[in-house]
Design a protein around this motif. Structure first.
Motif, short mmCIF file in Angstrom:
data_model
loop_
_atom_site.label_atom_id
_atom_site.label_comp_id
_atom_site.label_asym_id
_atom_site.label_seq_id
_atom_site.Cartn_x
_atom_site.Cartn_y
_atom_site.Cartn_z
N SER A 241 0.85 -1.19 0.00
CA SER A 241 0.00 0.00 0.00
C SER A 241 0.88 1.23 0.00
O SER A 241 2.06 1.18 0.39
CB SER A 241 -0.94 0.00 1.21
OG SER A 241 -0.20 -0.10 2.41
N ALA A 242 0.31 2.35 -0.44
CA ALA A 242 1.07 3.59 -0.53
C ALA A 242 0.18 4.77 -0.17
O ALA A 242 -1.01 4.78 -0.49
CB ALA A 242 1.62 3.77 -1.94
N PHE A 243 0.78 5.75 0.50
CA PHE A 243 0.03 6.91 0.96
C PHE A 243 0.85 8.19 0.78
O PHE A 243 2.05 8.21 1.10
CB PHE A 243 -0.34 6.77 2.44
CG PHE A 243 -1.20 5.58 2.74
CD1 PHE A 243 -2.58 5.68 2.76
CD2 PHE A 243 -0.62 4.34 2.99
CE1 PHE A 243 -3.37 4.58 3.03
CE2 PHE A 243 -1.40 3.23 3.27
CZ PHE A 243 -2.78 3.35 3.29
N MET A 244 0.19 9.21 0.29
CA MET A 244 0.76 10.55 0.29
C MET A 244 0.01 11.32 1.36
O MET A 244 -1.17 11.65 1.19
CB MET A 244 0.59 11.22 -1.08
CG MET A 244 1.18 12.61 -1.16
SD MET A 244 2.98 12.66 -0.89
CE MET A 244 3.58 11.92 -2.41
N GLN A 245 0.68 11.53 2.49
CA GLN A 245 0.03 12.04 3.70
C GLN A 245 -1.14 11.10 4.06
O GLN A 245 -0.92 9.94 4.33
CB GLN A 245 -0.39 13.49 3.51
CG GLN A 245 0.80 14.41 3.28
CD GLN A 245 0.43 15.86 3.18
OE1 GLN A 245 -0.73 16.26 3.26
NE2 GLN A 245 1.42 16.71 2.98
N ASP A 246 -2.37 11.59 4.01
CA ASP A 246 -3.51 10.74 4.39
C ASP A 246 -4.23 10.15 3.19
O ASP A 246 -5.25 9.47 3.35
CB ASP A 246 -4.51 11.55 5.23
CG ASP A 246 -3.89 12.07 6.52
OD1 ASP A 246 -3.14 11.30 7.16
OD2 ASP A 246 -4.13 13.23 6.86
N ASN A 247 -3.71 10.39 2.00
CA ASN A 247 -4.39 9.95 0.78
C ASN A 247 -3.77 8.67 0.25
O ASN A 247 -2.56 8.60 0.01
CB ASN A 247 -4.31 11.05 -0.28
CG ASN A 247 -4.97 12.33 0.18
OD1 ASN A 247 -6.06 12.32 0.74
ND2 ASN A 247 -4.29 13.46 -0.03
N ARG A 248 -4.61 7.66 0.07
CA ARG A 248 -4.15 6.39 -0.47
C ARG A 248 -3.83 6.53 -1.96
O ARG A 248 -4.57 7.18 -2.71
CB ARG A 248 -5.19 5.30 -0.27
CG ARG A 248 -4.74 3.90 -0.73
CD ARG A 248 -5.85 2.89 -0.57
NE ARG A 248 -6.07 2.53 0.81
CZ ARG A 248 -5.45 1.53 1.44
NH1 ARG A 248 -4.58 0.79 0.79
NH2 ARG A 248 -5.74 1.26 2.71
N ILE A 249 -2.76 5.91 -2.39
CA ILE A 249 -2.34 5.92 -3.79
C ILE A 249 -2.58 4.54 -4.38
O ILE A 249 -2.30 3.51 -3.74
CB ILE A 249 -0.85 6.29 -3.91
CG1 ILE A 249 -0.63 7.73 -3.42
CG2 ILE A 249 -0.36 6.14 -5.34
CD1 ILE A 249 0.83 8.12 -3.37
N ASP A 250 -3.09 4.50 -5.59
CA ASP A 250 -3.35 3.24 -6.28
C ASP A 250 -2.03 2.57 -6.64
O ASP A 250 -1.24 3.12 -7.42
CB ASP A 250 -4.18 3.51 -7.54
CG ASP A 250 -4.46 2.25 -8.34
OD1 ASP A 250 -4.26 1.14 -7.81
OD2 ASP A 250 -4.87 2.38 -9.52
N VAL A 251 -1.78 1.39 -6.08
CA VAL A 251 -0.52 0.69 -6.35
C VAL A 251 -0.65 -0.29 -7.51
O VAL A 251 0.26 -1.10 -7.74
CB VAL A 251 -0.01 -0.04 -5.09
CG1 VAL A 251 0.31 0.94 -3.99
CG2 VAL A 251 -1.02 -1.08 -4.62
N TYR A 252 -1.76 -0.21 -8.23
CA TYR A 252 -1.95 -1.09 -9.38
C TYR A 252 -1.88 -0.32 -10.69
O TYR A 252 -2.06 -0.89 -11.77
CB TYR A 252 -3.29 -1.81 -9.28
CG TYR A 252 -3.37 -2.71 -8.07
CD1 TYR A 252 -2.75 -3.96 -8.06
CD2 TYR A 252 -4.03 -2.29 -6.91
CE1 TYR A 252 -2.80 -4.76 -6.94
CE2 TYR A 252 -4.08 -3.09 -5.79
CZ TYR A 252 -3.46 -4.33 -5.81
OH TYR A 252 -3.50 -5.12 -4.68
N GLY A 253 -1.57 0.97 -10.61
CA GLY A 253 -1.49 1.79 -11.80
C GLY A 253 -0.10 1.80 -12.41
O GLY A 253 0.83 1.11 -11.95
N GLU A 254 0.07 2.63 -13.41
CA GLU A 254 1.31 2.70 -14.18
C GLU A 254 2.55 3.02 -13.34
O GLU A 254 3.63 2.46 -13.60
CB GLU A 254 1.14 3.74 -15.30
CG GLU A 254 2.31 3.82 -16.27
CD GLU A 254 3.35 4.86 -15.85
OE1 GLU A 254 4.48 4.80 -16.39
OE2 GLU A 254 3.04 5.71 -14.99
N PRO A 255 2.47 3.87 -12.31
CA PRO A 255 3.67 4.15 -11.51
C PRO A 255 4.23 2.94 -10.77
O PRO A 255 5.37 2.99 -10.30
CB PRO A 255 3.18 5.22 -10.52
CG PRO A 255 2.03 5.87 -11.20
CD PRO A 255 1.36 4.74 -11.93
#
Length: 280
Positions: A241-255
């Protein structure tokens, strides 16, 4: 009682996190380059009775051999590691190559995270709820990676180096979950937000002025610590899982592309095998 290992644990967020776990009654191992800073953490721990539960290991984690030495020491001393926090960071305005032939930021910010994550898997699998927390900057564009010049031998740009190392951390996390598909370890990428920490590094005049402004604008360490502990105390159920501050980031996308992660893993094992140090 948990056993917590923190790279970059003698300053800023790492120090605050170490002291928090000690106050909870846990065992803590901190790694850093400065004997004085390490002793300061030990002294602080002693003021509330935590001195017997903390170990400071002095090491330069920009050196692969030092990473391996520390990993072997931890593995021999602590059969179980519950929490691994990857926070070692050092800004260099000018390019510097280590005695092993690696660009120093690449070695410290990326290779050290690679070595510690994979190197302590056995000890972490012995934990009831193991979690790796990588303090970096998840997300971003893969186009920023210099695949043909990962160590910025050409046109060195310190800020671009740090951004790329953050991106490599993302791919490292993907590669970790692919290499250990059945692991119970939860790998969390987190940027807790701009924080008024020490910003350790070697700066030129321009970057020093920029950092001074960042210190003024940054949130207190305590605010970042709250975000960090939220994920360490209650890690997500997903392997990554990944988070920018309190916002979850989709770890299944292009990045977080699997092919890019596999490419980086191959390049990393090749570098470690052919460098002026024994392979892993």
């Amino acid at each position: 009682m948990k056993t917590v290992v923190i790279t970059g644990g003698t300053d800023g967020m790492g120090k605050a996190l170490a002291l928090t776990y000690l106050r909870r009654g846990d065992q803590v191992v901190i790694i850093g380059t400065s004997a004085a800073k390490g002793q300061a953490v030990l002294d602080a721990a002693g003021t509330f009775g935590g001195g017997a539960r903390i170990e400071f290991i002095r090491a330069d984690l920009s050196l692969v051999a030092e990473n391996r030495r520390v990993i072997e020491q931890i593995a021999a001393t602590y059969p179980v590691v519950d929490v691994l926090v990857l926070g070692a960071w050092f800004y260099r305005a000018a390019r510097f190559v280590t005695s092993e032939g690696f660009e120093a930021n690449f070695a410290l910010f990326y290779l050290s995270r690679y070595l510690f994550g994979h190197g302590l898997v056995e000890q972490m699998e012995a934990s009831d709820a193991p979690v790796i927390l990588d303090l970096a900057g998840p997300g971003g564009d893969l186009a920023g990676i210099r695949w043909d010049d990962l160590q910025f031998a050409r046109a060195y740009d310190a800020d671009a180096v740090m951004r790329q190392c953050g991106k490599l951390s993302d791919l490292l996390a993907v590669g970790f979950t692919r290499r250990h598909p059945d692991s119970r370890i939860r790998y969390v990428l987190l940027h807790p937000g701009l924080t008024a920490t020490g910003f350790t590094g070697q700066y030129d005049a321009a970057s020093a002025e920029l950092v001074a402004g960042m210190r003024e604008r940054g949130q207190p360490v305590e605010a970042a610590l709250t975000r960090i502990l939220r994920h360490l105390d209650h890690p997500p159920t997903a392997p990554l899982s990944a988070f920018m501050q309190d916002n979850r980031i989709d770890v299944y996308g292009e990045p977080f592309d699997h092919e890019a992660a596999d490419r980086l893993a191959y390049l990393t094992t090749t570098l470690l095998r052919t460098a002026n140090t024994s392979g892993m």
